[in-house]
Write an enzyme that holds these catalytic residues in place. Structure first.
Site, mmCIF file in Angstrom:
data_model
loop_
_atom_site.group_PDB
_atom_site.id
_atom_site.type_symbol
_atom_site.label_atom_id
_atom_site.label_comp_id
_atom_site.label_asym_id
_atom_site.label_seq_id
_atom_site.Cartn_x
_atom_site.Cartn_y
_atom_site.Cartn_z
ATOM 1 N N PHE A 137 17.107 -41.991 11.718
ATOM 2 C CA PHE A 137 18.281 -41.127 11.827
ATOM 3 C C PHE A 137 18.545 -40.499 10.459
ATOM 4 C CE2 PHE A 137 22.746 -39.999 11.589
ATOM 5 C CZ PHE A 137 22.885 -39.250 12.747
ATOM 6 N N ASP A 222 15.870 -42.369 2.432
ATOM 7 C CA ASP A 222 17.213 -42.049 2.922
ATOM 8 C C ASP A 222 18.028 -43.345 2.854
ATOM 9 O OD1 ASP A 222 19.520 -41.676 4.369
ATOM 10 O OD2 ASP A 222 18.569 -40.572 6.009
ATOM 11 N N LYS A 251 27.256 -42.397 2.500
ATOM 12 C CA LYS A 251 28.307 -43.217 3.109
ATOM 13 C C LYS A 251 29.102 -44.083 2.127
ATOM 14 C CE LYS A 251 26.748 -43.314 7.870
ATOM 15 N NZ LYS A 251 25.400 -42.857 8.199
HETATM 16 C C1 LIG Z 1 24.913 -41.569 8.667
HETATM 17 C C2 LIG Z 1 23.530 -41.245 8.234
HETATM 18 C C3 LIG Z 1 23.140 -39.932 7.921
HETATM 19 C C4 LIG Z 1 24.053 -38.752 8.144
HETATM 20 O O1 LIG Z 1 25.157 -38.770 7.332
HETATM 21 P P1 LIG Z 1 26.390 -37.749 7.626
HETATM 22 O O2 LIG Z 1 27.305 -37.976 6.468
HETATM 23 O O3 LIG Z 1 26.967 -38.129 8.940
HETATM 24 O O4 LIG Z 1 25.807 -36.391 7.629
HETATM 25 C C5 LIG Z 1 21.872 -39.730 7.439
HETATM 26 N N1 LIG Z 1 21.012 -40.752 7.256
HETATM 27 C C6 LIG Z 1 21.347 -42.021 7.550
HETATM 28 C C7 LIG Z 1 20.357 -43.112 7.304
HETATM 29 C C8 LIG Z 1 22.611 -42.314 8.056
HETATM 30 O O5 LIG Z 1 22.919 -43.571 8.395
#
Ligand SMILES: *Cc1c(COP(=O)(O)O)cnc(C)c1O
Length: 401
Positions: A137, A222, A251
């Site tokens: 994701f 990521d 986050k």
């Molecule tokens: C939540 C998440 C995203 C997206 O972040 P947003 O701030 O919602 O755009 C991307 N990569 C990972 C691994 C995530 O958990």
């Protein structure tokens, strides 16, 4: 306003993109939150791995207040004090040399993908393809969506941005087979969050680093969900003894304030020059002041130690449940991102709903994985409290199958 008032307005006026639970949270302190009707909840979701220091951490609140009275926004036409300090702190504590600031995880990943393309384009090399993982994701914007390895997020938004290829996670042969002369980068979550709390092997991550280096391909981590202390180390890559060329954060970075960051080595970051990439709000005074305060607290207040200690305790307790109940298939994760996979047919969503009615905020990913992502300041006593609520819900759900 009451829960019902707020729900009424949301239902009528807000874009219908979330399946929301029927409460409105109006206040939070540490690991507790309160809804508009005054009911208290123990929070094991932390705003989805955002409020790593708990809700309204006093140091983050103070930093925001102080900065709000000085300067809220100015634009990147000028130098920004808190931005410069946060960039210094992030690079001093990571593999990276330079930080690009933006406002979300998806934006940080867009920045990483753009940087990889620009890096090779500057070298005159036709490398533009990005390898990502199945079940990954990476966010909801168009490039991040194409990078995401889950069809359910992409359906209806085709045609997707081209040149993203998905390979099985934790499968080094698949990565080797697929990397080719037009591959620019491999993008991977060091632990998959949304995809079900999937942890790759140390050997896989080491081999992936080697394969990328040999092929001249950039490795991008990521860490939007697992960075900033979530796994018990400041960054998740530290668990694997490898470093990426580019890392994205968001986050947990600013104690709850919207922020994103893309960190790269000097060599790679040099592909961006004035005019190549930008964000109006990126690195703004409030977000970076909050980020500085949050990062300082994570590093100096024993947060990582607590995450490791309470994470191990929670993992042990969950494994204890697994030995007792055959309907629990697997417990996995690292630090305070833990997943409990349930047998087919037991609906994790029903358990989450039941826990909510008993004053516990819990979350699931997919149909069958309960995800535990409490604040990193959570205590063993609160873990016990959470389990005292969860276990009867689990037993009831298993009984219904
Ligand atoms: C939540 C998440 C995203 C997206 O972040 P947003 O701030 O919602 O755009 C991307 N990569 C990972 C691994 C995530 O958990």
């Amino acid at each position: 306003m009451t829960n019902a008032d707020i729900i009424g307005l949301t239902t009528k006026h807000v874009a219908n993109t979330y399946g929301r639970f029927p409460i409105a949270i109006v206040r939070g302190k540490g690991t507790r939150v309160w809804d508009a009707d005054g009911r208290e909840y123990l929070d094991f979701t932390s705003g989805l791995a955002v409020c790593n220091l708990g809700h309204c951490h006093p140091k983050v609140v103070a930093a925001i207040k102080e900065q709000a009275e000085k300067l809220i926004h100015i634009s990147n036409l000028y130098h920004i004090e808190t931005q410069s300090l946060l960039a210094k702190a992030l690079t001093e504590n990571s593999f990276g040399d330079r930080v690009f600031f933006c406002n979300s995880g998806a934006e940080a990943n867009e920045s990483a993908i753009k940087l990889a393309r620009k890096y090779f384009s500057n070298k005159g090399l036709p490398r533009y393809q990005v390898l990502t993982m199945e079940q990954s994701f990476h966010g909801r914007t168009m490039a991040a969506l194409a990078a995401t390895g889950q069809k359910k997020y992409q359906a209806g938004f085709e045609p997707l941005l081209e040149k993203f290829i998905h390979v099985p996670f934790n499968d080094i042969e698949a990565a080797k087979r697929t990397i080719n002369p037009s591959t620019a980068a491999v993008m991977i979550e060091p632990i998959q969050g949304e995809g079900g709390v999937n942890v790759p092997s140390v050997q896989y991550m080491k081999e992936l680093r080697e394969v990328c280096t040999k092929a001249g391909v950039l490795l991008m981590f990521d860490e939007v969900q697992v960075g900033v202390g979530r796994t018990g180390t400041l960054f998740a890559y530290e668990n694997f003894g490898v470093t990426p060329d580019i890392m994205t954060l968001a986050k947990g970075l600013a104690g709850g304030v919207a922020i994103g960051a893309m960190i790269a080595t000097e060599e790679v970051a040099a592909a961006f020059v004035p005019g190549t990439h930008a964000s109006t709000f990126g690195g703004n005074p409030i977000a970076t002041a909050a980020g500085l305060a949050a990062l300082k607290a994570v590093l100096e207040d024993g947060v990582l130690e607590n995450c490791k200690k309470v994470g191990a305790y929670l993992e042990g307790r969950l494994n204890g449940l697994k030995s007792k109940y055959s309907f629990i298939k697997e417990v996995r994760g690292k630090g305070l991102i833990l997943g409990m996979e349930l047998e087919e047919g037991i609906k994790a969503g029903e358990i989450v709903k039941d826990c909510l009615s008993k004053g516990l905020l819990l979350n699931c990913v997919g149909d069958k994985v309960l995800r535990f992502i409490p604040a990193l300041i959570v205590t063993e006593k609160e873990v016990d409290e959470m389990l005292a609520t969860l276990v009867p819900s689990l037993e009831a759900a298993a009984g219904r199958v």
